[in-house]
Write a protein that holds these residues in place. Structure first.
Motif, PDB file in Angstrom:
ATOM      1  N   HIS A   1       0.856  -1.186   0.000  1.00 47.28           N
ATOM      2  CA  HIS A   1       0.000   0.000   0.000  1.00 47.28           C
ATOM      3  C   HIS A   1       0.894   1.238   0.000  1.00 47.28           C
ATOM      4  CE1 HIS A   1      -3.722   2.301   0.956  1.00 47.28           C
ATOM      5  NE2 HIS A   1      -2.841   3.112   1.546  1.00 47.28           N
ATOM      6  N   VAL A   2       0.801   2.022  -1.061  1.00 41.68           N
ATOM      7  CA  VAL A   2       1.660   3.193  -1.225  1.00 41.68           C
ATOM      8  C   VAL A   2       0.974   4.427  -0.651  1.00 41.68           C
ATOM      9  CG1 VAL A   2       2.909   4.643  -2.863  1.00 41.68           C
ATOM     10  CG2 VAL A   2       2.653   2.192  -3.307  1.00 41.68           C
ATOM     11  N   VAL A   3       1.636   5.112   0.270  1.00 41.32           N
ATOM     12  CA  VAL A   3       1.126   6.362   0.825  1.00 41.32           C
ATOM     13  C   VAL A   3       1.455   7.481  -0.163  1.00 41.32           C
ATOM     14  CG1 VAL A   3       1.330   8.032   2.700  1.00 41.32           C
ATOM     15  CG2 VAL A   3       1.351   5.579   3.205  1.00 41.32           C
ATOM     16  N   SER A   4       0.431   7.994  -0.834  1.00 38.22           N
ATOM     17  CA  SER A   4       0.667   8.979  -1.897  1.00 38.22           C
ATOM     18  C   SER A   4      -0.256  10.183  -1.816  1.00 38.22           C
ATOM     19  CB  SER A   4       0.510   8.299  -3.266  1.00 38.22           C
ATOM     20  OG  SER A   4      -0.782   7.743  -3.407  1.00 38.22           O
ATOM     21  N   SER A   5      -1.082  10.268  -0.774  1.00 38.94           N
ATOM     22  CA  SER A   5      -1.994  11.399  -0.639  1.00 38.94           C
ATOM     23  C   SER A   5      -1.811  12.038   0.735  1.00 38.94           C
ATOM     24  CB  SER A   5      -3.448  10.951  -0.825  1.00 38.94           C
ATOM     25  OG  SER A   5      -3.806  10.012   0.162  1.00 38.94           O
ATOM     26  N   PRO A   6      -2.240  13.290   0.907  1.00 38.28           N
ATOM     27  CA  PRO A   6      -2.012  13.981   2.179  1.00 38.28           C
ATOM     28  C   PRO A   6      -2.850  13.462   3.337  1.00 38.28           C
ATOM     29  CG  PRO A   6      -3.183  15.408   0.647  1.00 38.28           C
ATOM     30  CD  PRO A   6      -2.766  14.203  -0.125  1.00 38.28           C
ATOM     31  N   GLN A   7      -3.870  12.672   3.046  1.00 35.01           N
ATOM     32  CA  GLN A   7      -4.604  12.038   4.131  1.00 35.01           C
ATOM     33  C   GLN A   7      -5.162  10.703   3.668  1.00 35.01           C
ATOM     34  OE1 GLN A   7      -7.769  14.839   5.167  1.00 35.01           O
ATOM     35  NE2 GLN A   7      -9.256  13.632   4.042  1.00 35.01           N
ATOM     36  N   GLU A   8      -5.370   9.821   4.646  1.00 39.53           N
ATOM     37  CA  GLU A   8      -5.995   8.540   4.383  1.00 39.53           C
ATOM     38  C   GLU A   8      -7.078   8.313   5.417  1.00 39.53           C
ATOM     39  OE1 GLU A   8      -2.443   6.137   2.105  1.00 39.53           O
ATOM     40  OE2 GLU A   8      -3.502   5.170   3.749  1.00 39.53           O
ATOM     41  N   VAL A   9      -8.143   7.646   5.003  1.00 41.10           N
ATOM     42  CA  VAL A   9      -9.246   7.322   5.893  1.00 41.10           C
ATOM     43  C   VAL A   9      -9.329   5.806   6.012  1.00 41.10           C
ATOM     44  CG1 VAL A   9     -11.708   7.512   6.330  1.00 41.10           C
ATOM     45  CG2 VAL A   9     -10.499   9.403   5.214  1.00 41.10           C
ATOM     46  N   VAL A  10      -9.276   5.314   7.235  1.00 38.33           N
ATOM     47  CA  VAL A  10      -9.392   3.881   7.505  1.00 38.33           C
ATOM     48  C   VAL A  10     -10.542   3.700   8.484  1.00 38.33           C
ATOM     49  CG1 VAL A  10      -8.244   1.800   8.326  1.00 38.33           C
ATOM     50  CG2 VAL A  10      -6.899   3.590   7.216  1.00 38.33           C
ATOM     51  N   GLY A  11     -11.563   2.973   8.067  1.00 38.12           N
ATOM     52  CA  GLY A  11     -12.682   2.702   8.957  1.00 38.12           C
ATOM     53  C   GLY A  11     -13.306   3.942   9.554  1.00 38.12           C
ATOM     54  N   GLY A  12     -13.423   5.009   8.757  1.00 38.31           N
ATOM     55  CA  GLY A  12     -14.046   6.235   9.214  1.00 38.31           C
ATOM     56  C   GLY A  12     -13.145   7.149  10.022  1.00 38.31           C
ATOM     57  N   ARG A  13     -11.896   6.760  10.224  1.00 40.61           N
ATOM     58  CA  ARG A  13     -10.964   7.593  10.998  1.00 40.61           C
ATOM     59  C   ARG A  13      -9.937   8.198  10.044  1.00 40.61           C
ATOM     60  NH1 ARG A  13      -9.823   6.183  17.176  1.00 40.61           N
ATOM     61  NH2 ARG A  13      -8.529   7.968  17.754  1.00 40.61           N
ATOM     62  N   THR A  14      -9.748   9.498  10.132  1.00 36.16           N
ATOM     63  CA  THR A  14      -8.894  10.220   9.189  1.00 36.16           C
ATOM     64  C   THR A  14      -7.502  10.418   9.771  1.00 36.16           C
ATOM     65  OG1 THR A  14     -10.811  11.386   8.276  1.00 36.16           O
ATOM     66  CG2 THR A  14      -8.635  12.346   7.856  1.00 36.16           C
ATOM     67  N   PHE A  15      -6.507  10.111   8.950  1.00 36.15           N
ATOM     68  CA  PHE A  15      -5.109  10.267   9.327  1.00 36.15           C
ATOM     69  C   PHE A  15      -4.424  11.204   8.336  1.00 36.15           C
ATOM     70  CE2 PHE A  15      -6.503   6.064  10.678  1.00 36.15           C
ATOM     71  CZ  PHE A  15      -6.172   6.082  12.027  1.00 36.15           C
ATOM     72  N   ARG A  16      -3.771  12.233   8.846  1.00 42.86           N
ATOM     73  CA  ARG A  16      -3.001  13.128   7.990  1.00 42.86           C
ATOM     74  C   ARG A  16      -1.607  12.553   7.807  1.00 42.86           C
ATOM     75  NH1 ARG A  16      -2.079  19.324   9.640  1.00 42.86           N
ATOM     76  NH2 ARG A  16      -4.183  18.927  10.470  1.00 42.86           N
ATOM     77  N   MET A  17      -1.193  12.401   6.557  1.00 46.54           N
ATOM     78  CA  MET A  17       0.109  11.840   6.224  1.00 46.54           C
ATOM     79  C   MET A  17       1.131  12.960   6.070  1.00 46.54           C
ATOM     80  SD  MET A  17      -0.425   8.478   5.890  1.00 46.54           S
ATOM     81  CE  MET A  17      -1.650   8.517   7.219  1.00 46.54           C
ATOM     82  N   LEU A  18       2.245  12.849   6.752  1.00 51.62           N
ATOM     83  CA  LEU A  18       3.273  13.892   6.755  1.00 51.62           C
ATOM     84  C   LEU A  18       4.615  13.281   6.367  1.00 51.62           C
ATOM     85  CD1 LEU A  18       2.051  15.338  10.123  1.00 51.62           C
ATOM     86  CD2 LEU A  18       1.920  16.575   7.956  1.00 51.62           C
ATOM     87  N   PRO A  19       4.865  13.134   5.057  1.00 53.16           N
ATOM     88  CA  PRO A  19       6.159  12.597   4.622  1.00 53.16           C
ATOM     89  C   PRO A  19       7.258  13.631   4.830  1.00 53.16           C
ATOM     90  CG  PRO A  19       4.779  13.119   2.718  1.00 53.16           C
ATOM     91  CD  PRO A  19       3.965  13.398   3.935  1.00 53.16           C
ATOM     92  N   LEU A  20       8.240  13.285   5.646  1.00 51.44           N
ATOM     93  CA  LEU A  20       9.327  14.187   6.011  1.00 51.44           C
ATOM     94  C   LEU A  20      10.635  13.421   5.902  1.00 51.44           C
ATOM     95  CD1 LEU A  20       7.510  15.706   9.127  1.00 51.44           C
ATOM     96  CD2 LEU A  20       7.960  16.905   6.976  1.00 51.44           C
TER      97      LEU A  20
END
Length: 214
Positions: free
Chosen positions: A126-145
């Motif tokens: 699973h490639v993290v390629s967007s600024p946020q992901e939603v899993v089971g109704g819970r939103t996670f902000r992705m911060l690639p640093l």
């Protein structure tokens, strides 16, 4: 439990060694309607299996997603316990794990011996390629640093305002720096500081951000 549906699994405050099985990384476990999310997976198949069992005990559901924050094996090799389809990482980290994973595995087997039995790093599918992901109704902000390593991923749980920073943040111990770029690391810390989280810091008081790191 350190927040609504959020648990922190503390690693040993020590170097990787046989007496701790290499379990020195802090792991976040977050409940969602689809099943729990793990942020990092620990050092070995054995540890990953224990995380899977704990997640099922706490939430009643199998793990839905595993995010890896960076390449270091105390955070990543436990993904051997999970199907690659649910293991997630940034494109840069996937490339690094593909290139350097076997070498790190050799070192971990020498350090930990039987703790590593059966452990074989699984490359995230699973490639993290967007600024946020939603899993089971819970939103996670992705911060690639980057800075602690070439590819670090911090994750903000929007429901609780909790930042899971991987090894970009160390608490009460000297940072590990084998792959560090210190100037880049400082810029990444400035980015995290500016997020404006809502919750107080884990293990302290006042209005500092809640942050789960090492």
């Amino acid at each position: 439990m350190v927040g609504d549906g959020l648990w922190l699994i503390r690693g040993a405050d020590a170097p990787i060694a046989r007496d701790n099985g290499g379990a020195i990384a802090n792991i976040a476990l977050i409940a969602t309607d689809a099943g729990p999310v793990l942020i990092d997976a620990g050092p070995s198949l054995r540890y990953g299996e224990a995380l899977q069992a704990l997640a099922k005990t706490l939430t009643g559901k199998p793990v839905a997603r595993v995010y890896l924050t960076h390449l270091h094996p105390d955070h990543s090799y436990g993904d051997a316990a999970f199907a690659p389809a649910i293991v997630a990482a940034t494109p840069g980290l996937i490339a690094t794990l593909t290139r350097d994973g076997p070498g790190f595995a050799d070192g971990m087997y020498r350090l930990l011996g039987d703790w590593m039995r059966g452990t074989e790093l699984r490359i995230p599918a699973h490639v993290v390629s967007s600024p946020q992901e939603v899993v089971g109704g819970r939103t996670f902000r992705m911060l690639p640093l980057s800075g602690h390593s070439a590819d670090d991923l911090a994750i903000l749980d929007e429901a609780t305002g909790t930042l899971v920073a991987g090894d970009l943040v160390f608490h009460d111990r000297a940072p590990s720096t084998p792959h560090a770029d210190l100037s880049t690391w400082r810029r990444s810390l400035d980015t995290l500081k500016g997020l404006g989280h809502r919750a107080p810091a884990i293990g302290s008081t006042g209005s500092t951000p809640r942050c789960a790191g090492r």
